[in-house]
Scaffold this active site. Sequence first.
Site, PDB file in Angstrom:
ATOM      1  N   GLY A  31      11.181  -2.758   5.439  1.00 59.95           N
ATOM      2  CA  GLY A  31      10.394  -4.000   5.481  1.00 59.95           C
ATOM      3  C   GLY A  31       9.914  -4.377   4.086  1.00 59.95           C
ATOM      4  O   GLY A  31      10.090  -5.513   3.628  1.00 59.95           O
ATOM      5  N   HIS A  32       9.320  -3.393   3.385  1.00 57.07           N
ATOM      6  CA  HIS A  32       8.858  -3.665   2.015  1.00 57.07           C
ATOM      7  C   HIS A  32      10.042  -3.993   1.107  1.00 57.07           C
ATOM      8  O   HIS A  32       9.952  -4.866   0.243  1.00 57.07           O
ATOM      9  CB  HIS A  32       8.174  -2.428   1.417  1.00 57.07           C
ATOM     10  CG  HIS A  32       6.940  -2.007   2.129  1.00 57.07           C
ATOM     11  ND1 HIS A  32       6.867  -0.862   2.884  1.00 57.07           N
ATOM     12  CD2 HIS A  32       5.707  -2.565   2.175  1.00 57.07           C
ATOM     13  CE1 HIS A  32       5.654  -0.728   3.377  1.00 57.07           C
ATOM     14  NE2 HIS A  32       4.923  -1.746   2.975  1.00 57.07           N
ATOM     15  N   SER A  37       4.510   1.168   8.051  1.00 54.35           N
ATOM     16  CA  SER A  37       4.249   2.529   7.550  1.00 54.35           C
ATOM     17  C   SER A  37       3.589   3.380   8.628  1.00 54.35           C
ATOM     18  O   SER A  37       3.612   4.600   8.571  1.00 54.35           O
ATOM     19  CB  SER A  37       3.330   2.474   6.332  1.00 54.35           C
ATOM     20  OG  SER A  37       3.880   1.625   5.375  1.00 54.35           O
ATOM     21  N   ARG A  38       2.972   2.714   9.603  1.00 54.07           N
ATOM     22  CA  ARG A  38       2.261   3.474  10.641  1.00 54.07           C
ATOM     23  C   ARG A  38       3.208   4.030  11.708  1.00 54.07           C
ATOM     24  O   ARG A  38       2.826   4.910  12.467  1.00 54.07           O
ATOM     25  CB  ARG A  38       1.209   2.585  11.301  1.00 54.07           C
ATOM     26  CG  ARG A  38       0.096   2.220  10.333  1.00 54.07           C
ATOM     27  CD  ARG A  38      -1.077   1.563  11.031  1.00 54.07           C
ATOM     28  NE  ARG A  38      -2.235   1.575  10.163  1.00 54.07           N
ATOM     29  CZ  ARG A  38      -2.805   0.486   9.662  1.00 54.07           C
ATOM     30  NH1 ARG A  38      -2.331  -0.703   9.946  1.00 54.07           N
ATOM     31  NH2 ARG A  38      -3.862   0.587   8.875  1.00 54.07           N
ATOM     32  N   MET A  96       0.848  -1.194   0.000  1.00 50.93           N
ATOM     33  CA  MET A  96       0.000   0.000   0.000  1.00 50.93           C
ATOM     34  C   MET A  96       0.887   1.250   0.000  1.00 50.93           C
ATOM     35  O   MET A  96       0.440   2.338   0.356  1.00 50.93           O
ATOM     36  CB  MET A  96      -0.937  -0.009   1.199  1.00 50.93           C
ATOM     37  CG  MET A  96      -1.900  -1.203   1.144  1.00 50.93           C
ATOM     38  SD  MET A  96      -3.455  -0.941   2.007  1.00 50.93           S
ATOM     39  CE  MET A  96      -2.887  -0.702   3.658  1.00 50.93           C
ATOM     40  N   ASP A 141       2.430  -9.511   8.938  1.00 52.31           N
ATOM     41  CA  ASP A 141       0.971  -9.622   8.850  1.00 52.31           C
ATOM     42  C   ASP A 141       0.634 -11.108   8.759  1.00 52.31           C
ATOM     43  O   ASP A 141       0.247 -11.614   7.707  1.00 52.31           O
ATOM     44  CB  ASP A 141       0.465  -8.845   7.632  1.00 52.31           C
ATOM     45  CG  ASP A 141       0.721  -7.358   7.774  1.00 52.31           C
ATOM     46  OD1 ASP A 141       0.308  -6.779   8.783  1.00 52.31           O
ATOM     47  OD2 ASP A 141       1.385  -6.791   6.891  1.00 52.31           O
TER      48      ASP A 141
HETATM   49  O1  PAF Z   1      -0.260  -5.833   3.469  1.00 48.28           O
HETATM   50  C1  PAF Z   1      -0.668  -4.898   2.755  1.00 48.28           C
HETATM   51  O2  PAF Z   1       0.011  -3.890   2.544  1.00 48.28           O
HETATM   52  C2  PAF Z   1      -2.052  -4.993   2.145  1.00 48.28           C
HETATM   53  O3  PAF Z   1      -2.945  -5.634   2.982  1.00 48.28           O
HETATM   54  C3  PAF Z   1      -2.043  -5.662   0.742  1.00 48.28           C
HETATM   55  C4  PAF Z   1      -1.594  -7.104   0.822  1.00 48.28           C
HETATM   56  C5  PAF Z   1      -1.118  -4.880  -0.185  1.00 48.28           C
HETATM   57  C6  PAF Z   1      -3.453  -5.646   0.163  1.00 48.28           C
HETATM   58  O4  PAF Z   1      -3.931  -4.352   0.024  1.00 48.28           O
END
Ligand code: PAF
Length: 287
Positions: A36-37, A186-187, A30, A150
């Site tokens: 992390g990403h 991100s939060r 998102m 997550d």
């Molecule tokens: O983990 C996330 O950032 C979101 O839940 C995802 C998997 C991109 C779906 O919108």
Amino acid sequence: MKICRTRAELRQAVRGWKLAGETVGLVPTMGYLHEGHLGLVRLAREKADRAVTTIFVNPTQFGPNEDLDTYPRDEARDLALLEAENVDAVFMPDVTEMYGAGGDTFVEVPGLSSILQGALRPGHFRGVATVVTKLFNIATPDFAVFGEKDYQQLTLIRQMVRDLDMPLEIVAHPTVREADGLAMSSRNVRLSPEHRQQAVALSRSLSAAEALATSGPEIDALEKAVRAELAEARDGDVQSVDIRDAETLAALSGPLKRPAVVLLAVRFGAVLLIDQRVITPRSVPGA
Ligand code: PAF
């Protein structure tokens, strides 16, 4: 790096790569990217010939009182970071492109959607399952990478892919942490300096659970130890502490006999933080 704002643009790019016999790895996000990403992106980059990242703040996974409007966004910075990682394409549609005038069909994994975070955030996982299915259908990747942070989302997506015979592999990436142990999110930027300091209690409580786990303690005792560490965060409003089967997320009781996952949700002001760790009793072969 191709920037695709429409489904057709991404489909065309992927079609070309597949015709050339290349594999495609997908990293759905998102946006407002952090290390992390980038860990997920690097894994996709390593495993596939072509790496695609999606940036879409998905409205269907936010409840009416959640932070959709204030969810942090920084398109220019995200694109610069992805360019530096040699990503081949970024898919960044707007809401109309993604959902059009329709948006009447949803994907639901009812069992896993209604427990834990799903019970606190009704509709959230229905929105996640639906948008992830759409992203898989648009990008047709060979595999997609999701963070273990997550954990419920990862478990649910695995089940959805299994149940619906979706033709791709789900790859998990371990949680990436700040130097003091706070899981990257991100939060985190929305935490006050005071709350940022206190938030380290989440990872500390998980380490306490991990240390205790080796002796095969009672689940209740584990939960008590986790809550005691979390109580150190004065302003942390503990929403949930759950110790579940690591594979199915089924509730556990009695002594810890197999791998379990500790799942935390703690609110600091308006910011909901989650974290998790898989813990294993010593008696489990291979532990
Ligand atoms: O983990 C996330 O950032 C979101 O839940 C995802 C998997 C991109 C779906 O919108």
